[in-house]
Design a protein around this motif. Structure first.
Motif, PDB file in Angstrom:
ATOM      1  N   ILE A 188       0.860  -1.178   0.000  1.00  0.00           N
ATOM      2  CA  ILE A 188       0.000   0.000   0.000  1.00  0.00           C
ATOM      3  C   ILE A 188       0.901   1.234   0.000  1.00  0.00           C
ATOM      4  CG2 ILE A 188      -1.806   1.251   1.226  1.00  0.00           C
ATOM      5  CD1 ILE A 188      -2.693  -1.395   2.444  1.00  0.00           C
ATOM      6  N   GLY A 189       0.936   1.920  -1.128  1.00  0.00           N
ATOM      7  CA  GLY A 189       1.859   3.024  -1.327  1.00  0.00           C
ATOM      8  C   GLY A 189       3.011   2.562  -2.201  1.00  0.00           C
ATOM      9  N   VAL A 190       2.786   2.527  -3.512  1.00  0.00           N
ATOM     10  CA  VAL A 190       3.736   1.913  -4.443  1.00  0.00           C
ATOM     11  C   VAL A 190       4.772   2.904  -4.956  1.00  0.00           C
ATOM     12  CG1 VAL A 190       3.929   0.733  -6.667  1.00  0.00           C
ATOM     13  CG2 VAL A 190       2.037   0.184  -5.127  1.00  0.00           C
ATOM     14  N   TYR A 191       4.373   4.149  -5.098  1.00  0.00           N
ATOM     15  CA  TYR A 191       5.205   5.213  -5.667  1.00  0.00           C
ATOM     16  C   TYR A 191       5.678   4.805  -7.067  1.00  0.00           C
ATOM     17  CZ  TYR A 191       8.202   9.369  -5.658  1.00  0.00           C
ATOM     18  OH  TYR A 191       8.784  10.563  -5.942  1.00  0.00           O
ATOM     19  N   LYS A 192       6.959   4.529  -7.267  1.00  0.00           N
ATOM     20  CA  LYS A 192       7.448   4.181  -8.602  1.00  0.00           C
ATOM     21  C   LYS A 192       7.683   2.685  -8.790  1.00  0.00           C
ATOM     22  CE  LYS A 192       9.489   8.749  -9.290  1.00  0.00           C
ATOM     23  NZ  LYS A 192      10.690   9.533  -9.698  1.00  0.00           N
ATOM     24  N   ILE A 209      -1.214  -1.001  -4.380  1.00  0.00           N
ATOM     25  CA  ILE A 209      -2.285  -0.006  -4.353  1.00  0.00           C
ATOM     26  C   ILE A 209      -1.650   1.378  -4.259  1.00  0.00           C
ATOM     27  CG2 ILE A 209      -4.343   0.808  -3.143  1.00  0.00           C
ATOM     28  CD1 ILE A 209      -4.645  -2.024  -2.002  1.00  0.00           C
ATOM     29  N   GLU A 210      -1.994   2.232  -5.197  1.00  0.00           N
ATOM     30  CA  GLU A 210      -1.397   3.575  -5.237  1.00  0.00           C
ATOM     31  C   GLU A 210      -2.403   4.565  -5.808  1.00  0.00           C
ATOM     32  OE1 GLU A 210       0.339   6.575  -4.629  1.00  0.00           O
ATOM     33  OE2 GLU A 210       1.900   5.041  -4.368  1.00  0.00           O
ATOM     34  N   LEU A 215       5.717   5.212 -12.778  1.00  0.00           N
ATOM     35  CA  LEU A 215       5.342   3.859 -12.370  1.00  0.00           C
ATOM     36  C   LEU A 215       5.059   2.990 -13.591  1.00  0.00           C
ATOM     37  CD1 LEU A 215       4.570   1.696 -10.313  1.00  0.00           C
ATOM     38  CD2 LEU A 215       2.300   2.744 -10.161  1.00  0.00           C
ATOM     39  N   ASN A 216       4.290   3.515 -14.538  1.00  0.00           N
ATOM     40  CA  ASN A 216       3.961   2.745 -15.733  1.00  0.00           C
ATOM     41  C   ASN A 216       5.201   2.420 -16.561  1.00  0.00           C
ATOM     42  OD1 ASN A 216       1.250   2.617 -15.139  1.00  0.00           O
ATOM     43  ND2 ASN A 216       0.716   4.409 -16.363  1.00  0.00           N
ATOM     44  N   TYR A 217       6.143   3.361 -16.599  1.00  0.00           N
ATOM     45  CA  TYR A 217       7.393   3.122 -17.324  1.00  0.00           C
ATOM     46  C   TYR A 217       8.140   1.936 -16.714  1.00  0.00           C
ATOM     47  CZ  TYR A 217      12.184   3.704 -18.963  1.00  0.00           C
ATOM     48  OH  TYR A 217      13.436   3.477 -19.485  1.00  0.00           O
ATOM     49  N   ASN A 218       8.252   1.932 -15.389  1.00  0.00           N
ATOM     50  CA  ASN A 218       8.956   0.842 -14.716  1.00  0.00           C
ATOM     51  C   ASN A 218       8.232  -0.492 -14.868  1.00  0.00           C
ATOM     52  OD1 ASN A 218      11.045   2.512 -13.830  1.00  0.00           O
ATOM     53  ND2 ASN A 218       9.978   3.041 -11.932  1.00  0.00           N
ATOM     54  N   LEU A 219       6.915  -0.462 -14.779  1.00  0.00           N
ATOM     55  CA  LEU A 219       6.145  -1.695 -14.923  1.00  0.00           C
ATOM     56  C   LEU A 219       6.255  -2.262 -16.334  1.00  0.00           C
ATOM     57  CD1 LEU A 219       2.927  -0.785 -12.921  1.00  0.00           C
ATOM     58  CD2 LEU A 219       4.721  -2.386 -12.232  1.00  0.00           C
ATOM     59  N   GLU A 220       6.284  -1.392 -17.321  1.00  0.00           N
ATOM     60  CA  GLU A 220       6.416  -1.849 -18.699  1.00  0.00           C
ATOM     61  C   GLU A 220       7.776  -2.515 -18.907  1.00  0.00           C
ATOM     62  OE1 GLU A 220       5.195  -2.832 -22.382  1.00  0.00           O
ATOM     63  OE2 GLU A 220       3.986  -1.963 -20.770  1.00  0.00           O
ATOM     64  N   LYS A 221       8.808  -1.943 -18.325  1.00  0.00           N
ATOM     65  CA  LYS A 221      10.129  -2.563 -18.431  1.00  0.00           C
ATOM     66  C   LYS A 221      10.137  -3.910 -17.733  1.00  0.00           C
ATOM     67  CE  LYS A 221      15.073  -1.783 -18.027  1.00  0.00           C
ATOM     68  NZ  LYS A 221      16.154  -0.805 -17.842  1.00  0.00           N
ATOM     69  N   TRP A 222       9.472  -3.982 -16.592  1.00  0.00           N
ATOM     70  CA  TRP A 222       9.366  -5.261 -15.873  1.00  0.00           C
ATOM     71  C   TRP A 222       8.721  -6.320 -16.768  1.00  0.00           C
ATOM     72  CZ3 TRP A 222      10.589  -7.693 -11.308  1.00  0.00           C
ATOM     73  CH2 TRP A 222       9.874  -8.855 -11.013  1.00  0.00           C
ATOM     74  N   LYS A 223       7.630  -5.965 -17.403  1.00  0.00           N
ATOM     75  CA  LYS A 223       6.872  -6.937 -18.206  1.00  0.00           C
ATOM     76  C   LYS A 223       7.629  -7.409 -19.439  1.00  0.00           C
ATOM     77  CE  LYS A 223       2.357  -5.113 -16.812  1.00  0.00           C
ATOM     78  NZ  LYS A 223       1.130  -4.401 -17.261  1.00  0.00           N
ATOM     79  N   CYS A 269       2.291  -7.811   4.089  1.00  0.00           N
ATOM     80  CA  CYS A 269       1.759  -6.501   3.720  1.00  0.00           C
ATOM     81  C   CYS A 269       2.767  -5.424   4.101  1.00  0.00           C
ATOM     82  CB  CYS A 269       0.423  -6.239   4.421  1.00  0.00           C
ATOM     83  SG  CYS A 269      -0.268  -4.603   4.073  1.00  0.00           S
ATOM     84  N   TYR A 270       3.089  -4.587   3.135  1.00  0.00           N
ATOM     85  CA  TYR A 270       3.985  -3.453   3.375  1.00  0.00           C
ATOM     86  C   TYR A 270       3.156  -2.179   3.316  1.00  0.00           C
ATOM     87  CZ  TYR A 270       7.973  -0.251   2.700  1.00  0.00           C
ATOM     88  OH  TYR A 270       8.890   0.769   2.825  1.00  0.00           O
ATOM     89  N   LEU A 271       2.982  -1.540   4.464  1.00  0.00           N
ATOM     90  CA  LEU A 271       2.218  -0.298   4.563  1.00  0.00           C
ATOM     91  C   LEU A 271       3.200   0.861   4.467  1.00  0.00           C
ATOM     92  CD1 LEU A 271      -0.517   1.096   5.061  1.00  0.00           C
ATOM     93  CD2 LEU A 271      -0.089   0.886   7.517  1.00  0.00           C
ATOM     94  N   ASP A 272       3.247   1.482   3.290  1.00  0.00           N
ATOM     95  CA  ASP A 272       4.261   2.491   3.000  1.00  0.00           C
ATOM     96  C   ASP A 272       3.578   3.780   2.538  1.00  0.00           C
ATOM     97  OD1 ASP A 272       6.727   3.675   2.582  1.00  0.00           O
ATOM     98  OD2 ASP A 272       6.966   2.846   0.569  1.00  0.00           O
ATOM     99  N   ILE A 273       2.930   4.439   3.475  1.00  0.00           N
ATOM    100  CA  ILE A 273       2.166   5.647   3.180  1.00  0.00           C
ATOM    101  C   ILE A 273       2.851   6.854   3.806  1.00  0.00           C
ATOM    102  CG2 ILE A 273      -0.026   6.841   3.540  1.00  0.00           C
ATOM    103  CD1 ILE A 273      -1.417   4.181   3.478  1.00  0.00           C
TER     104      ILE A 273
END
Length: 257
Positions: free
Chosen positions: A56-60, A79-80, A108-116, A147-151
């Motif tokens: 919870i709190g994904v950032y990039k 979740i972000e 975030l989308n840039y990093n996720l696309e590279k991941w995929k 669960c990582y709560l990073d807010i």
């Protein structure tokens, strides 16, 4: 396969302290609100058997993707709401005409696309929910055991919402990681929230890593508190389960004269 328990959590933490993990160079260099030592801990921790990881709190996405590196059976949900960018001069003031920070979504989308699209990563292991955690329908999600709560700017109201909305959907034995505890105010609020909600769980074990600052790149960023939680059986349910059956006496018979 290794079991997610106190021994495993402690080992994951100790390995991260000597920078031992399965992180590759790209995951170490991603810009984000975490350190390599913190990413290494998350990566080691999620190497246990049957891990469903919630962040919870994904950032990039740096810690979210770190959870999955070489952990090919691990699944992760992030979740972000992209409403707070701590790197901006006014982090909570969204650009006019936008529902959130466009730059956060873009990065975030840039990093996720590279991941995929990178060989060796499991493309479909990550699910992103673009919303506030309070609005999510957790009945449609798996049961999470980490669960990582990073807010940013964690406070009493947010913590109570977490324990009311999210915690019931975590596994009966789970690991909760809370960031920001280098800040004494956040630590105090967390302590109070744990007490307010202690009728729901017991703390089986815990580890604490306090950093030297709010963004300590050499240690655990802004500090983490790791809690091994076990759900309590409610008193009424426990009484019902443990209720001894009532043995009725056999009916008496009389002999006719």
């Amino acid at each position: 396969m290794p079991k997610l328990n106190k021994i495993w959590v402690q080992a994951a933490l100790e390995m991260s302290q000597v920078d031992k993990s399965n992180l590759d160079e790209w995951l170490r260099k991603i810009d984000g609100s975490s350190s390599n030592r913190l990413r290494a801990f998350i990566n080691n921790l999620c190497g246990a058997d049957n891990v469903n990881y919630l962040e919870i709190g994904v950032y990039k996405g740096a810690t979210l993707m770190s959870a999955l590196a070489s952990n090919h059976k691990t699944k992760a949900v992030g979740i972000e709401n992209s409403m707070y960018d701590w790197r901006k001069p006014n982090p909570s003031i969204i650009p006019e005409g936008s529902p959130c920070w466009p730059s956060m979504i873009r990065d975030l989308n840039y990093n996720l696309e590279k991941w995929k699209t990178t060989s060796g990563y499991v493309a479909d292991a990550i699910t992103i929910i673009e919303d506030s955690f309070q609005n999510v329908d957790y009945s449609k999600l798996p049961t999470f055991n980490i669960c990582y709560l990073d807010i940013e700017q964690l406070n009493a109201a947010t913590l109570d919402e977490f324990f009311t909305i999210v915690y019931p959907n975590l596994d009966k034995e789970c690991v909760l990681i809370v960031s920001g505890v280098t800040n004494s105010i956040i630590m105090e609020e967390l302590n109070k929230a744990l007490l307010r909600n202690d009728d729901n769980f017991t703390i089986e074990y815990e580890f604490l890593k306090i950093s030297s600052s709010g963004s300590d790149s050499r240690n655990y960023w802004n500090g983490i508190r790791i809690l091994g939680l076990k759900r309590k059986v409610k008193a009424a349910v426990k009484a019902l389960v443990n209720k001894k059956p009532v043995v009725k006496p056999a009916p008496k018979t009389t002999k006719e004269a």
